[in-house]
Enzyme design. Structure first.
Site, PDB file in Angstrom:
ATOM      1  N   GLU A 121       0.835  -1.200   0.000  1.00 29.93           N
ATOM      2  CA  GLU A 121       0.000   0.000   0.000  1.00 29.93           C
ATOM      3  C   GLU A 121       0.870   1.250   0.000  1.00 29.93           C
ATOM      4  OE1 GLU A 121      -1.240  -0.100   4.713  1.00 29.93           O
ATOM      5  OE2 GLU A 121      -2.094  -1.576   3.362  1.00 29.93           O
ATOM      6  N   LYS A 123       2.574   4.776   1.440  1.00 33.25           N
ATOM      7  CA  LYS A 123       2.992   5.365   2.703  1.00 33.25           C
ATOM      8  C   LYS A 123       2.613   6.837   2.671  1.00 33.25           C
ATOM      9  CE  LYS A 123       6.579   5.460   6.155  1.00 33.25           C
ATOM     10  NZ  LYS A 123       6.373   6.816   6.610  1.00 33.25           N
ATOM     11  N   ASP A 125       1.992  10.626   3.800  1.00 29.84           N
ATOM     12  CA  ASP A 125       2.899  11.517   4.504  1.00 29.84           C
ATOM     13  C   ASP A 125       2.086  12.482   5.358  1.00 29.84           C
ATOM     14  OD1 ASP A 125       5.256  12.547   5.263  1.00 29.84           O
ATOM     15  OD2 ASP A 125       5.704  13.581   3.385  1.00 29.84           O
ATOM     16  N   TYR A 230      -6.948   8.203   5.649  1.00 31.33           N
ATOM     17  CA  TYR A 230      -7.016   6.837   5.124  1.00 31.33           C
ATOM     18  C   TYR A 230      -6.718   5.855   6.247  1.00 31.33           C
ATOM     19  CZ  TYR A 230      -7.363   7.893   0.145  1.00 31.33           C
ATOM     20  OH  TYR A 230      -7.795   8.295  -1.077  1.00 31.33           O
ATOM     21  N   LYS A 321      11.071   3.495   0.592  1.00 35.61           N
ATOM     22  CA  LYS A 321      10.991   4.931   0.310  1.00 35.61           C
ATOM     23  C   LYS A 321      11.135   5.281  -1.162  1.00 35.61           C
ATOM     24  CE  LYS A 321      11.580   7.243   4.349  1.00 35.61           C
ATOM     25  NZ  LYS A 321      10.890   8.442   4.742  1.00 35.61           N
ATOM     26  N   CYS A 423      16.511  43.701 -21.070  1.00 37.11           N
ATOM     27  CA  CYS A 423      16.802  42.287 -21.287  1.00 37.11           C
ATOM     28  C   CYS A 423      18.298  42.027 -21.100  1.00 37.11           C
ATOM     29  CB  CYS A 423      16.364  41.898 -22.697  1.00 37.11           C
ATOM     30  SG  CYS A 423      16.898  40.253 -23.165  1.00 37.11           S
ATOM     31  N   CYS A 426      19.899  41.198 -24.730  1.00 34.51           N
ATOM     32  CA  CYS A 426      20.004  42.114 -25.879  1.00 34.51           C
ATOM     33  C   CYS A 426      19.811  43.576 -25.500  1.00 34.51           C
ATOM     34  CB  CYS A 426      19.000  41.726 -26.959  1.00 34.51           C
ATOM     35  SG  CYS A 426      17.296  42.088 -26.499  1.00 34.51           S
ATOM     36  N   CYS A 441      10.819  40.251 -23.124  1.00 39.31           N
ATOM     37  CA  CYS A 441      11.783  41.088 -23.816  1.00 39.31           C
ATOM     38  C   CYS A 441      11.115  41.544 -25.100  1.00 39.31           C
ATOM     39  CB  CYS A 441      13.034  40.279 -24.123  1.00 39.31           C
ATOM     40  SG  CYS A 441      14.044  41.029 -25.400  1.00 39.31           S
ATOM     41  N   CYS A 447      16.795  39.725 -30.406  1.00 42.08           N
ATOM     42  CA  CYS A 447      17.355  39.199 -29.163  1.00 42.08           C
ATOM     43  C   CYS A 447      17.959  37.830 -29.426  1.00 42.08           C
ATOM     44  CB  CYS A 447      16.245  39.099 -28.115  1.00 42.08           C
ATOM     45  SG  CYS A 447      16.814  38.395 -26.566  1.00 42.08           S
TER      46      CYS A 447
HETATM   47  S1  IVH Z   1       1.373   0.736   9.279  1.00 36.33           S
HETATM   48  C1  IVH Z   1       2.615  -1.837  12.468  1.00 36.33           C
HETATM   49  N1  IVH Z   1       0.766   1.717   6.928  1.00 36.33           N
HETATM   50  O1  IVH Z   1       4.324   5.544   8.796  1.00 36.33           O
HETATM   51  C2  IVH Z   1       2.734  -0.836  11.418  1.00 36.33           C
HETATM   52  N2  IVH Z   1       1.908   3.134   8.447  1.00 36.33           N
HETATM   53  O2  IVH Z   1       6.747   4.515  10.818  1.00 36.33           O
HETATM   54  C3  IVH Z   1       2.148   0.458  11.790  1.00 36.33           C
HETATM   55  N3  IVH Z   1       2.306   5.399   7.600  1.00 36.33           N
HETATM   56  O3  IVH Z   1       3.564   6.220  12.098  1.00 36.33           O
HETATM   57  C4  IVH Z   1       2.044   1.448  10.718  1.00 36.33           C
HETATM   58  N4  IVH Z   1       1.338   5.105   5.645  1.00 36.33           N
HETATM   59  O4  IVH Z   1       2.141   7.339  10.382  1.00 36.33           O
HETATM   60  C5  IVH Z   1       1.344   1.962   8.118  1.00 36.33           C
HETATM   61  N5  IVH Z   1       0.124   2.441   4.823  1.00 36.33           N
HETATM   62  C6  IVH Z   1       0.692   2.678   6.002  1.00 36.33           C
HETATM   63  C7  IVH Z   1       1.257   3.922   6.324  1.00 36.33           C
HETATM   64  C8  IVH Z   1       1.864   4.125   7.560  1.00 36.33           C
HETATM   65  C9  IVH Z   1       1.967   5.957   6.426  1.00 36.33           C
HETATM   66  C10 IVH Z   1       3.054   6.081   8.670  1.00 36.33           C
HETATM   67  C11 IVH Z   1       2.424   6.016  10.018  1.00 36.33           C
HETATM   68  C12 IVH Z   1       3.444   5.461  10.946  1.00 36.33           C
HETATM   69  C13 IVH Z   1       4.708   5.528  10.147  1.00 36.33           C
HETATM   70  C14 IVH Z   1       5.507   4.274  10.359  1.00 36.33           C
END
Ligand code: IVH
Length: 688
Positions: A121, A123, A125, A230, A321, A423, A426, A441, A447
């Site tokens: 899934e 991650k 932010d 989410y 990452k 400019c 030129c 310009c 130019c």
């Molecule tokens: S699972 C046991 N799933 O990343 C696992 N975390 O260092 C618990 N985060 O503090 C987290 N997207 O804020 C999980 N799809 C995702 C995530 C996610 C972002 C963040 C979350 C957590 C940090 C993990």
């Protein structure tokens, strides 16, 4: 006197109806009723509750915003600690491969055992949040804190309309849902634009925006900040048969009408993890929110339990990452660049910084207003953003680090940015139209910057495709006075070229034959090569198809031009201006005299309506088109837009987070297309 039964029943119905519409609007992005109708339901409930205060319940949608500012957040102890995830910093495929190898070793799987199933899934932010539902009712929302104890931010979280105050369906006695609160990019931009308009402080980035809003002590202020959520996991549960896998858990959460991101898959083995990582990277910039990577979780709960934890991290999950898209660096100078059309763009010269996977030394400041609005000055520490193939830009200044004339943070060391009057290439005057953001310009082809850029563009691979005519050579040709306009290229000879520095007989001959070959071109390439403002490759193609030959295009007025698909008033005006310029007509005549030619096609007589008789339905968020625009375009092409999918639907146009319409379309076998396919249909129509 008690509340009449009918009123109580009506209030209950209104509450569930409003929550159903909230879910459709905020989670599925597919409103079921017009806003006015929704507002009427909402107001009816408000007045019912005002007349009968006993009817007011904690889960009433009228109670999302309310409450007084808090002196501080109360601590919340997490029964099930909120863990963090180990991060795989290798942003290449090795990140996924190393994780899978570790899992297999810890599970003592034989080399020939089948691939492990993972839930993959995004991650997000933002900020991790735990939502506690008791008998289906949201009773508490808490931040992660140190993982053991967080803060009670219930009041603020209740303002997020995507989060149900009551779970849908049969809810267990206790269900804790873990997920991420974040601010989407469009919400962030909109919020900042509004703040700017009000002369109020703006947010640095969506992440800070989300974190700051959740931890805002005044819930009224928090409610003004547009947040999203989410769900991605569970905390404590009581009286609930937990699903046997993570993917089924996500399905169960979605069934409770909690928002679950559509971008998740079950991936088998490392190769599918790598594929997911790459696939999401390719889509990253089109997502309406920031992600800093993807997360892999061993899918089977039984295997998760066997793997267990080390310190605060589960051994069954890893974050893989992506390169960071934002970084801090220092502005060493601010220059201006002159573009092909004379546009003057301020550019910040930066101390080299690694961002978005490359080293960046320049970042655009877009235009004078932007540079002044952000108040970027020499010596400033700035946030630089490079997302995908987009040109790096300066997002904001870290004002705390601005160098000043004295030690006490008084006068800034450098003045605000101002455009030069002349400019830099030129010396012609720089002009800026009244309603225009861009200064230009006024030198035109006098130019050298414009001349050079025009020639480089003309020779480009997607234009006249003259191989070997790159930037350096154009510099030389212009400096030697050999070439002023594209037409001059066709008068060059091997002898004159061979006289240039670092140009042998052989390369001179090659270039001449490349120039020769380019005489035989196509109308769309030729139109694109002219470098008309606002006419890109796609527009050039549309124009060529529509007019068949150049003369019709040159003679067209703004109205005739706007009957070409995708040509609006701005593009039409640029085209008319271009051909009105005597100099441009001369260049074209020169090119034709030099033998540049293309096959001539038939002009399109009447405006075509490629979607006549077709019914389309829209669902989800399209990457670029707003819903209204998509609808207008379909209708302009003769098509009809319906609100729901039926057997009569010809196409379902599905964007991100498409909802139940998508299921319905699959069920009925209705063709499902994305925005790109829609755009093609709008131009070409349906091939039957
Ligand atoms: S699972 C046991 N799933 O990343 C696992 N975390 O260092 C618990 N985060 O503090 C987290 N997207 O804020 C999980 N799809 C995702 C995530 C996610 C972002 C963040 C979350 C957590 C940090 C993990």
């Amino acid at each position: 006197m008690g509340v009449p039964e009918a009123a109580a029943a009506r209030a209950a119905w209104l509450r569930s109806e409003i929550e159903r519409h909230n879910h459709a609007y905020y989670v599925l992005d597919f409103p079921l009723v017009p806003d006015a109708e929704f507002d009427a339901l909402f107001r009816e409930l408000q007045s019912l509750e005002a007349a009968n205060p006993e009817l007011l319940t904690a889960d009433s949608p009228t109670q999302r915003v309310g409450g007084k500012p808090l002196p501080a957040f109360a601590p919340v102890r997490h029964v099930v600690p909120m863990l963090s995830i180990r991060t795989e910093t290798d942003t290449g495929p090795d990140g996924a491969i190393a994780f899978d190898a570790r899992v297999r070793r810890l599970l003592t799987l034989a080399d020939d055992a089948p691939p492990v199933a993972y839930a993959a899934e995004l991650k997000f932010d933002g900020l991790a949040i735990s939502l506690r539902y008791v008998d289906g009712l949201l009773v508490q929302a808490a931040t992660r804190g140190d993982g053991e104890t967080g803060e009670d931010v219930t009041q603020n979280i209740r303002t997020i309309r995507q989060i149900p105050l009551r779970l849908n369906g049969e809810a267990p006695p206790v269900l804790e849902v873990r997920g991420e609160v974040f601010m989407s990019r469009p919400d962030f931009e909109r919020y900042n634009a509004r703040q700017r308009g009000l002369g109020k402080p703006t947010l640095v980035n969506p992440r800070n925006g989300a974190a700051g809003s959740v931890r805002q002590l005044d819930p009224k202020l928090a409610a003004e900040r547009p947040l999203s959520f989410y769900a991605y996991g569970l905390g404590e549960t009581q009286g609930w048969q937990r699903p046997a896998s993570h993917s089924e858990t996500l399905d169960a959460l979605a069934a409770f009408r909690l928002p679950v991101c559509a971008h998740h898959v079950v991936a088998f083995g490392p190769s599918e993890l790598v594929a997911f990582h790459q696939q999401i990277l390719a889509q990253r910039d089109r997502l309406p929110f920031d992600i800093d990577g993807v997360v892999y979780k061993v899918n089977a709960v039984a295997e998760q339990e066997r793997l267990g934890f080390v310190s605060r991290e589960p051994r069954w999950a890893v974050a893989h990452k992506y390169p960071a898209e934002e970084a801090l660096t220092v502005v060493e100078a601010i220059d201006v660049q002159v573009g092909r059309t004379g546009a003057i763009t301020p550019v910040a010269r930066l101390k080299p910084v690694f961002v978005g996977g490359v080293t960046v030394t320049n970042a655009t400041l877009h235009n004078e207003d932007e540079a002044r609005r952000k108040d970027v000055r020499i010596g400033d520490t700035v946030v630089v953003r490079r997302a995908g193939d987009v040109i790096p830009e300066v997002v904001s200044v870290v004002f705390d680090r601005r160098p000043s004339r004295d030690l006490f943070g008084g006068e800034p060391l450098h003045p605000p940015f101002a455009l030069p009057d002349f400019c830099p290439e030129c010396g012609s005057t720089v002009v800026r139209g009244e309603d225009e953001a861009i200064a230009r310009c006024s030198g035109g082809l006098v130019c050298p910057a414009q001349r050079k850029q025009a020639l480089i563009h003309f020779a480009g691979r997607r234009a006249m495709d003259i191989e070997g005519l790159g930037e350096k050579l154009v510099d030389q040709l212009v400096a030697a006075g050999l070439v002023h306009t594209p037409a001059d290229l066709y008068r060059l000879s091997v002898e004159t070229l061979a006289g240039l520095e670092r140009m042998g007989e052989k390369s001179a001959a090659n270039l001449i034959s490349a120039i020769d070959a380019s005489r035989q071109t196509s109308l769309n390439r030729f139109i694109f090569a002219l470098g008309i403002r606002n006419v890109g490759e796609a527009t050039a193609r549309d124009l060529a198809r529509h007019f068949g030959d150049l003369d019709g295009l040159m003679a067209a007025d703004v109205y005739a031009l706007q009957s070409v698909p995708d040509v609006g008033p701005v593009v039409a005006a640029s085209i008319v201006e271009f051909f009105a310029e005597a100099h441009n007509r001369e260049v074209i005549a020169g090119l034709r005299a030099a033998g540049v030619q293309w096959p001539v096609g038939q002009p399109v007589v009447a405006a075509v309506q490629p979607l006549v008789g077709k019914t389309l339905v829209l669902t989800g968020t399209l990457p670029t088109l707003k819903r209204d625009d998509a609808k207008a375009r379909i209708e302009a092409a003769g098509g009809k837009v319906a609100g729901s999918v039926s057997r009569k639907t010809d196409y379902l146009v599905a964007g991100d987070e498409a909802g139940s319409k998508l299921d319905k379309a699959y069920e009925l076998g209705v063709a499902v297309i994305d925005e790109a396919e829609l755009l093609k249909l709008l131009v070409k129509g349906v091939e039957e």
